[in-house]
Design a protein around this motif. Structure first.
Motif, PDB file in Angstrom:
ATOM      1  N   SER A 266      -0.631  -3.094  -2.593  1.00 51.90           N
ATOM      2  CA  SER A 266      -0.723  -4.519  -2.238  1.00 51.90           C
ATOM      3  C   SER A 266      -0.370  -5.378  -3.439  1.00 51.90           C
ATOM      4  CB  SER A 266      -2.123  -4.861  -1.726  1.00 51.90           C
ATOM      5  OG  SER A 266      -3.091  -4.691  -2.737  1.00 51.90           O
ATOM      6  N   TRP A 267       0.311  -6.483  -3.131  1.00 50.37           N
ATOM      7  CA  TRP A 267       0.728  -7.431  -4.148  1.00 50.37           C
ATOM      8  C   TRP A 267       0.130  -8.797  -3.830  1.00 50.37           C
ATOM      9  CZ3 TRP A 267       3.651  -3.577  -2.138  1.00 50.37           C
ATOM     10  CH2 TRP A 267       4.322  -2.725  -3.026  1.00 50.37           C
ATOM     11  N   SER A 268      -0.472  -9.431  -4.820  1.00 51.95           N
ATOM     12  CA  SER A 268      -0.983 -10.792  -4.668  1.00 51.95           C
ATOM     13  C   SER A 268       0.176 -11.770  -4.808  1.00 51.95           C
ATOM     14  CB  SER A 268      -2.047 -11.093  -5.729  1.00 51.95           C
ATOM     15  OG  SER A 268      -3.169 -10.257  -5.557  1.00 51.95           O
ATOM     16  N   CYS A 269       0.200 -12.777  -3.923  1.00 45.66           N
ATOM     17  CA  CYS A 269       1.360 -13.658  -3.844  1.00 45.66           C
ATOM     18  C   CYS A 269       0.926 -15.126  -3.830  1.00 45.66           C
ATOM     19  CB  CYS A 269       2.175 -13.326  -2.595  1.00 45.66           C
ATOM     20  SG  CYS A 269       2.515 -11.551  -2.408  1.00 45.66           S
ATOM     21  N   SER A 270       1.886 -16.015  -3.744  1.00 43.05           N
ATOM     22  CA  SER A 270       1.611 -17.444  -3.839  1.00 43.05           C
ATOM     23  C   SER A 270       0.776 -17.943  -2.665  1.00 43.05           C
ATOM     24  CB  SER A 270       2.930 -18.222  -3.908  1.00 43.05           C
ATOM     25  OG  SER A 270       3.695 -18.029  -2.740  1.00 43.05           O
ATOM     26  N   GLN A 271       0.042 -19.008  -2.911  1.00 44.35           N
ATOM     27  CA  GLN A 271      -0.783 -19.679  -1.907  1.00 44.35           C
ATOM     28  C   GLN A 271      -1.764 -18.734  -1.219  1.00 44.35           C
ATOM     29  OE1 GLN A 271       1.339 -22.466   0.685  1.00 44.35           O
ATOM     30  NE2 GLN A 271       3.012 -22.607  -0.797  1.00 44.35           N
ATOM     31  N   GLY A 272      -2.247 -17.753  -1.962  1.00 47.69           N
ATOM     32  CA  GLY A 272      -3.273 -16.855  -1.452  1.00 47.69           C
ATOM     33  C   GLY A 272      -2.768 -15.802  -0.487  1.00 47.69           C
ATOM     34  N   THR A 273      -1.454 -15.636  -0.368  1.00 45.71           N
ATOM     35  CA  THR A 273      -0.909 -14.631   0.546  1.00 45.71           C
ATOM     36  C   THR A 273      -0.868 -13.263  -0.125  1.00 45.71           C
ATOM     37  OG1 THR A 273       1.358 -15.196  -0.093  1.00 45.71           O
ATOM     38  CG2 THR A 273       0.438 -16.307   1.844  1.00 45.71           C
ATOM     39  N   GLU A 274      -0.541 -12.260   0.680  1.00 45.62           N
ATOM     40  CA  GLU A 274      -0.478 -10.885   0.180  1.00 45.62           C
ATOM     41  C   GLU A 274       0.615 -10.137   0.934  1.00 45.62           C
ATOM     42  OE1 GLU A 274      -3.158  -6.814   0.453  1.00 45.62           O
ATOM     43  OE2 GLU A 274      -4.214  -8.732   0.219  1.00 45.62           O
ATOM     44  N   VAL A 275       1.288  -9.254   0.230  1.00 49.16           N
ATOM     45  CA  VAL A 275       2.224  -8.322   0.845  1.00 49.16           C
ATOM     46  C   VAL A 275       1.695  -6.918   0.609  1.00 49.16           C
ATOM     47  CG1 VAL A 275       4.560  -7.356   0.790  1.00 49.16           C
ATOM     48  CG2 VAL A 275       4.224  -9.837   0.640  1.00 49.16           C
ATOM     49  N   GLY A 276       1.656  -6.109   1.666  1.00 58.21           N
ATOM     50  CA  GLY A 276       1.114  -4.768   1.553  1.00 58.21           C
ATOM     51  C   GLY A 276       2.047  -3.725   2.140  1.00 58.21           C
ATOM     52  N   LEU A 277       1.929  -2.502   1.651  1.00 57.99           N
ATOM     53  CA  LEU A 277       2.683  -1.360   2.163  1.00 57.99           C
ATOM     54  C   LEU A 277       1.732  -0.176   2.274  1.00 57.99           C
ATOM     55  CD1 LEU A 277       5.287   0.165   2.934  1.00 57.99           C
ATOM     56  CD2 LEU A 277       5.689   0.534   0.480  1.00 57.99           C
ATOM     57  N   TRP A 278       1.547   0.304   3.506  1.00 56.60           N
ATOM     58  CA  TRP A 278       0.753   1.506   3.741  1.00 56.60           C
ATOM     59  C   TRP A 278       1.720   2.610   4.155  1.00 56.60           C
ATOM     60  CZ3 TRP A 278      -3.835  -0.554   7.259  1.00 56.60           C
ATOM     61  CH2 TRP A 278      -4.586  -1.495   6.531  1.00 56.60           C
ATOM     62  N   THR A 279       1.959   3.563   3.262  1.00 60.95           N
ATOM     63  CA  THR A 279       2.906   4.641   3.501  1.00 60.95           C
ATOM     64  C   THR A 279       2.159   5.898   3.937  1.00 60.95           C
ATOM     65  OG1 THR A 279       4.439   3.765   1.845  1.00 60.95           O
ATOM     66  CG2 THR A 279       4.726   6.062   2.506  1.00 60.95           C
ATOM     67  N   ILE A 280       2.407   6.338   5.173  1.00 63.82           N
ATOM     68  CA  ILE A 280       1.777   7.547   5.707  1.00 63.82           C
ATOM     69  C   ILE A 280       2.645   8.731   5.290  1.00 63.82           C
ATOM     70  CG2 ILE A 280       0.942   8.717   7.780  1.00 63.82           C
ATOM     71  CD1 ILE A 280       0.925   5.902   9.118  1.00 63.82           C
ATOM     72  N   VAL A 281       2.194   9.467   4.298  1.00 62.02           N
ATOM     73  CA  VAL A 281       3.001  10.540   3.725  1.00 62.02           C
ATOM     74  C   VAL A 281       3.033  11.732   4.689  1.00 62.02           C
ATOM     75  CG1 VAL A 281       3.283  12.120   1.783  1.00 62.02           C
ATOM     76  CG2 VAL A 281       2.431   9.782   1.392  1.00 62.02           C
ATOM     77  N   GLY A 282       4.249  12.071   5.148  1.00 62.55           N
ATOM     78  CA  GLY A 282       4.410  13.198   6.054  1.00 62.55           C
ATOM     79  C   GLY A 282       4.131  12.880   7.509  1.00 62.55           C
ATOM     80  N   GLY A 283       4.031  11.601   7.846  1.00 58.46           N
ATOM     81  CA  GLY A 283       3.682  11.207   9.208  1.00 58.46           C
ATOM     82  C   GLY A 283       4.884  11.015  10.112  1.00 58.46           C
ATOM     83  N   LYS A 284       4.603  10.612  11.352  1.00 55.32           N
ATOM     84  CA  LYS A 284       5.628  10.419  12.366  1.00 55.32           C
ATOM     85  C   LYS A 284       5.744   8.945  12.757  1.00 55.32           C
ATOM     86  CE  LYS A 284       5.095  15.032  14.384  1.00 55.32           C
ATOM     87  NZ  LYS A 284       4.824  15.807  15.630  1.00 55.32           N
ATOM     88  N   HIS A 285       6.714   8.668  13.626  1.00 54.66           N
ATOM     89  CA  HIS A 285       6.941   7.307  14.103  1.00 54.66           C
ATOM     90  C   HIS A 285       5.733   6.774  14.880  1.00 54.66           C
ATOM     91  CE1 HIS A 285       9.229   3.828  15.380  1.00 54.66           C
ATOM     92  NE2 HIS A 285       8.992   4.097  16.649  1.00 54.66           N
ATOM     93  N   GLY A 286       5.094   7.664  15.620  1.00 54.44           N
ATOM     94  CA  GLY A 286       3.894   7.297  16.374  1.00 54.44           C
ATOM     95  C   GLY A 286       2.701   8.088  15.880  1.00 54.44           C
ATOM     96  N   PRO A 287       2.063   7.652  14.807  1.00 47.64           N
ATOM     97  CA  PRO A 287       0.934   8.421  14.258  1.00 47.64           C
ATOM     98  C   PRO A 287      -0.221   8.535  15.254  1.00 47.64           C
ATOM     99  CG  PRO A 287       1.708   6.756  12.701  1.00 47.64           C
ATOM    100  CD  PRO A 287       2.364   6.457  14.008  1.00 47.64           C
ATOM    101  N   THR A 288      -1.001   9.586  15.104  1.00 46.20           N
ATOM    102  CA  THR A 288      -2.270   9.708  15.818  1.00 46.20           C
ATOM    103  C   THR A 288      -3.332   9.104  14.910  1.00 46.20           C
ATOM    104  OG1 THR A 288      -1.538  11.749  16.901  1.00 46.20           O
ATOM    105  CG2 THR A 288      -3.909  11.291  16.886  1.00 46.20           C
TER     106      THR A 288
END
Length: 307
Positions: A266-288
């Motif tokens: 996660s990255w802290s951004c302007s005006q209190g916003t945030e950008v995040g990336l959750w990477t499911i390592v080894g997962g599929k297009h439709g995770p369980t």
């Protein structure tokens, strides 16, 4: 409108009778009776909007005196609104956390599949250009006109084609959308197509071995190319003027993989916003999904209202 249970239909009918009773026998000086909402608290109903429809879940704790957050769930290609809202765990969380939940329906293409006209990559494959952007804006405005909605906490979340559309809404409507969650969808490949003019919090959730929408970018059938997950996040970090360094961690979001398999950044951004990336390592297009995913992703949205 079609209600989803006899009990909820009865509640609506009782409310309507009360309104009719209030309108009879009064003097001309009597205060006007407020227009009742279409779906009673604790209910779910399908609402017609011109020639399109959307379904709205209203949590049992909804109180018109206390504006509630609104979450709009967008289905994937060939899916329907309810299936994606249920798959992402949004319906149970709506009741638990008290947000209004809308799940609209896309149009049907020549193959008989529902879709969203999100970007050139996905997924209007028939060469038509329906105004899904305008339809979803109308969905939000219709709900805001009939319910007490917290204007600073309107969120969109989608899977696959719906995720492409969620990001498009964030690009085009930063005045309406506080945050967007993309589960396996990407930005337009052309950065100039996303110029919101103000920051919007964005969370990208995707498996690094996604077999349908490539984590590193690609194309779908006859569609244009799309960027990968990391490029989509980089685009939003630039838009939101984020800090260079990220806060990182791990989580267990896929119950079929040995956890914690998900790398969170996660990255802290302007005006209190945030950008995040959750990477499911080894997962599929439709995770369980694990039991942790729905609570965490809805907590993330609710924590990222407009400043």
């Amino acid at each position: 409108m079609t209600m989803t249970s006899a009990r909820k239909t009865g509640a609506w009918a009782a409310a309507l009778l009360l309104v009719l009773a209030a309108c009879t026998g009064g003097s001309d000086a009597a205060a006007p009776t407020p227009t009742p909402t279409l779906v009673a608290p604790g209910g779910s109903g399908t609402i017609d909007l011109d020639d399109r429809t959307f379904t709205l879940d209203v949590p049992s704790g909804y109180d018109a005196a206390e504006p509630a957050p609104l979450v709009v769930s967008l289905h994937g290609y060939s899916e329907v609104g309810e299936s994606t809202a249920t798959y992402l765990g949004l319906r149970d969380q709506s009741e638990a956390k008290g947000y209004l939940l809308a799940y609209p329906e896309g149009l049907v293409d020549r193959a008989g599949k529902q879709y969203w006209n999100a970007t050139g990559a996905c997924c209007s494959f028939d060469g038509v250009d329906p105004d899904d952007d305008g339809f979803l804006t109308s969905v939000i405005e219709t709900i805001r006109a009939q319910y007490a909605v917290d204007a600073k906490r309107v969120f969109v979340i989608g899977h696959s084609n719906g995720a492409f559309m969620a990001l498009r809404m964030a690009c085009h409507h930063p005045d309406l959308i506080a945050a967007a969650v993309s589960v396996a969808g990407e930005n337009d490949v052309d950065p100039s197509a996303c110029a919101p003019g103000q920051p919007v919090s964005v969370l990208q959730v995707q498996a690094d071995t996604d077999e349908v929408i490539s984590y590193t970018g690609g194309s779908v059938g006859p569609g244009d190319p799309y960027p990968g997950a990391e490029q989509t996040v980089a685009d939003w970090r630039a838009i939101d003027e984020c800090e260079d360094s990220a806060t990182q961690g791990t989580a267990d979001y896929d119950s079929t993989l040995a956890g914690p398999e998900t790398v969170t950044s996660s990255w802290s951004c302007s005006q209190g916003t945030e950008v995040g990336l959750w990477t499911i390592v080894g997962g599929k297009h439709g995770p369980t999904w694990s039991d942790a995913f729905a609570p965490d992703v809805t907590d993330w949205m609710l924590a990222h209202g407009k400043a």
